[in-house]
Enzyme design. Structure first.
Site, PDB file in Angstrom:
ATOM      1  N   LYS A 108      17.541   8.980 -33.233  1.00 34.26           N
ATOM      2  CA  LYS A 108      18.307   9.818 -34.164  1.00 34.26           C
ATOM      3  C   LYS A 108      19.736   9.308 -34.360  1.00 34.26           C
ATOM      4  O   LYS A 108      20.316   9.448 -35.426  1.00 34.26           O
ATOM      5  CB  LYS A 108      18.354  11.264 -33.658  1.00 34.26           C
ATOM      6  CG  LYS A 108      17.000  11.958 -33.575  1.00 34.26           C
ATOM      7  CD  LYS A 108      16.604  12.537 -34.895  1.00 34.26           C
ATOM      8  CE  LYS A 108      15.329  13.356 -34.931  1.00 34.26           C
ATOM      9  NZ  LYS A 108      14.380  13.348 -33.879  1.00 34.26           N
ATOM     10  N   GLU A 130      21.128  20.425 -39.379  1.00 35.35           N
ATOM     11  CA  GLU A 130      20.053  21.299 -38.925  1.00 35.35           C
ATOM     12  C   GLU A 130      19.442  20.645 -37.692  1.00 35.35           C
ATOM     13  O   GLU A 130      19.495  19.437 -37.541  1.00 35.35           O
ATOM     14  CB  GLU A 130      18.981  21.436 -40.017  1.00 35.35           C
ATOM     15  CG  GLU A 130      17.937  20.291 -40.069  1.00 35.35           C
ATOM     16  CD  GLU A 130      18.528  18.942 -40.453  1.00 35.35           C
ATOM     17  OE1 GLU A 130      19.627  18.908 -41.024  1.00 35.35           O
ATOM     18  OE2 GLU A 130      17.891  17.906 -40.166  1.00 35.35           O
ATOM     19  N   SER A 402      10.241   6.141 -29.573  1.00 35.60           N
ATOM     20  CA  SER A 402      11.381   6.684 -30.326  1.00 35.60           C
ATOM     21  C   SER A 402      12.375   7.424 -29.437  1.00 35.60           C
ATOM     22  O   SER A 402      13.549   7.528 -29.754  1.00 35.60           O
ATOM     23  CB  SER A 402      10.885   7.618 -31.427  1.00 35.60           C
ATOM     24  OG  SER A 402      10.007   8.595 -30.902  1.00 35.60           O
TER      25      SER A 402
HETATM   26  C1  LIG Z   1      13.040  13.855 -33.845  1.00 36.91           C
HETATM   27  C2  LIG Z   1      12.163  12.946 -33.109  1.00 36.91           C
HETATM   28  C3  LIG Z   1      10.964  12.442 -33.669  1.00 36.91           C
HETATM   29  C4  LIG Z   1      10.437  12.867 -35.003  1.00 36.91           C
HETATM   30  O1  LIG Z   1      11.250  12.586 -36.098  1.00 36.91           O
HETATM   31  P1  LIG Z   1      10.999  11.392 -37.101  1.00 36.91           P
HETATM   32  O2  LIG Z   1      11.963  11.651 -38.202  1.00 36.91           O
HETATM   33  O3  LIG Z   1       9.565  11.457 -37.554  1.00 36.91           O
HETATM   34  O4  LIG Z   1      11.258  10.118 -36.392  1.00 36.91           O
HETATM   35  C5  LIG Z   1      10.233  11.529 -32.933  1.00 36.91           C
HETATM   36  N1  LIG Z   1      10.609  11.161 -31.697  1.00 36.91           N
HETATM   37  C6  LIG Z   1      11.740  11.626 -31.120  1.00 36.91           C
HETATM   38  C7  LIG Z   1      12.089  11.173 -29.751  1.00 36.91           C
HETATM   39  C8  LIG Z   1      12.549  12.533 -31.800  1.00 36.91           C
HETATM   40  O5  LIG Z   1      13.670  13.002 -31.215  1.00 36.91           O
END
Ligand SMILES: *Cc1c(COP(=O)(O)O)cnc(C)c1O
Length: 429
Positions: A108, A130, A402
């Protein structure tokens, strides 16, 4: 929100089926996207688009993005060869892009940094955002502290109760976390509240949206800022001389996946030399309404929500339905418009992983590699564990982790070690 304004704001020649070239700002991706907002929000969205396009041509912007990424975020994030898991499965070579090692624990931060630098250039002094589970709010609060912005985060009342630790961190960074009641008290109500705030505050306020969705130019802008993940991965794999068969990422709104896939979107396709791109959605606990968040791999329907046209989980009256996932970041009822179109074209394959499969993936990678996946990312991990045995040994599969799993302690311990965890919780209150 008026549909006609959306049609007017978008030029439909941005991205056509079969056309691999992408422009910086598309407005529409095939049939999805657009800008379906109240008229009053058009000026700030146009200002944002202008500033974004200017910044993309500006070396100073690029170099500030890179230097903060290096010294604050910790980029480039490592690429790990998952040696033990590869050996265990006996198929394709598994690599993990450790995006979760970025400061604040997830991808993020890349988008937050890009948008905050734009806000600075536009002379804004206040940031609103948000947040659902709190990861986007956390990144926004942290970097707002660093850059000296006043920061307000809208969060559903129900989410605030469920995600107390992230609320604590946001407030520690000096942000104001505002509870939103709304219909469900979750993310979708928080987005509506942020848009309402922005309509009367855009003179001095930037709305920092957290995924590759919303009215144009957000989907394009967020993809560009997140593309740093894919660009690094491509370089890291080339340096190792690896042949990529597939890239796998989890899909909530779609920002980590589109940023991860980005460099390969312009490759010729179909072609045996072009990697498969696989998006993994939340299969949740079952196939009934309210048990999952499978839009592409499930039952998404065309609709216009939160200022853009895409596929959403809707009931027969066109209302957004409840969703569920063990991972708080994958339960958004819609999907970014570019991913929806690329999925419809067949360029991106969509699949899902259940709550149980995600939990198993967390355990597998923890025991094999000493790495704790965030529950969201573990959905991608689960899909990769299924795919790898089917691949020849000289081909590679890359998972985007992610986020890291530290934030999921409360959920993991509850699911995996309930009695001891409860004993511990009782002992500290
Ligand atoms: C917010 C989040 C996601 C999902 O959001 P995307 O916009 O689809 O990437 C995925 N993995 C993590 C660790 C997140 O914090």
């Amino acid at each position: 929100m008026s549909g006609r304004e959306g049609e007017k704001a978008g030029d439909r020649d941005g991205y056509k089926k079969g056309e691999r070239e992408m422009r910086l700002v598309n407005n529409f991706f095939g049939e999805f996207g657009g800008r379906y907002v109240a008229e009053i929000l058009n000026p700030p969205l146009e200002e944002l688009k202008r500033e974004f396009l200017k910044a993309m041509e500006d070396d100073e912007f690029k170099s500030e993005f890179e230097s903060v990424s290096a010294e604050y975020t910790g980029r480039p994030t490592p690429l790990l060869f998952a040696e033990n898991t590869t050996r265990m499965l006996g198929g394709g070579r598994i690599f993990i892009k450790l995006e979760g090692l970025a400061n604040t624990g997830a991808h993020k931060i890349n988008n937050v940094l890009g948008q905050l630098l734009l806000a600075k250039r536009m002379g804004k002094r206040r940031i609103i955002a948000e947040t659902g589970a709190g990861q986007h709010g956390l990144a926004t609060a942290a970097l707002s502290a660093k850059f000296g912005f006043k920061c307000r985060v809208y969060m559903g009342k129900v989410d605030i109760e469920r995600q107390r630790p992230n609320v604590f961190w946001m407030e520690l960074y000096g942000a104001e976390v505002v509870p939103v009641e709304g219909v469900s008290g979750t993310l979708k109500d928080a987005v509506n509240e942020a848009l309402r705030d922005w309509a009367s505050s855009f003179e001095d306020t930037h709305y920092l949206l957290g995924s590759a969705l919303g009215p144009s130019p957000y989907p394009d802008m967020v993809r560009e800022f997140q593309s740093v993940i894919g660009k690094e991965t491509k370089k890291q794999m080339e340096e190792r001389g690896e042949k990529i068969e597939a890239l796998v990422a989890c899909v909530g709104g779609g920002s980590n996946s589109i940023g991860f896939f980005y460099p390969w979107l312009s490759y010729p396709w179909p072609s045996s030399k072009t990697p498969r791109l696989i998006g993994v959605e939340a299969g949740g606990s079952g196939d009934n309404i309210g048990e999952h968040a499978a839009r592409m791999s499930g039952s998404g329907r065309p609709g216009i929500v939160h200022g853009y046209k895409s596929l959403f989980l809707l009931d027969d009256d066109g209302q957004v339905t409840p969703t569920h996932s063990v991972s708080a970041g994958l339960d958004y009822p819609g999907i970014g418009p570019q991913l929806a179109q690329l999925g419809k074209d067949g360029r991106i394959e969509f699949t899902k992983a259940s709550d149980e499969e995600a939990l198993t993936a967390v355990k597998t990678f923890a025991k094999n590699e000493g790495i704790v996946f965030a529950l969201e990312s573990a959905h991608a991990g689960a899909a990769a564990l299924k795919l790898a045995p089917q691949l020849p040994k000289d081909r590679a599969i890359v998972i985007n982790m992610s986020g890291r799993g530290d934030k999921d302690l409360f959920i993991l311990a509850e699911r995996m070690d309930r009695d001891n965890w409860h004993k511990f919780l009782r002992s500290i209150v």
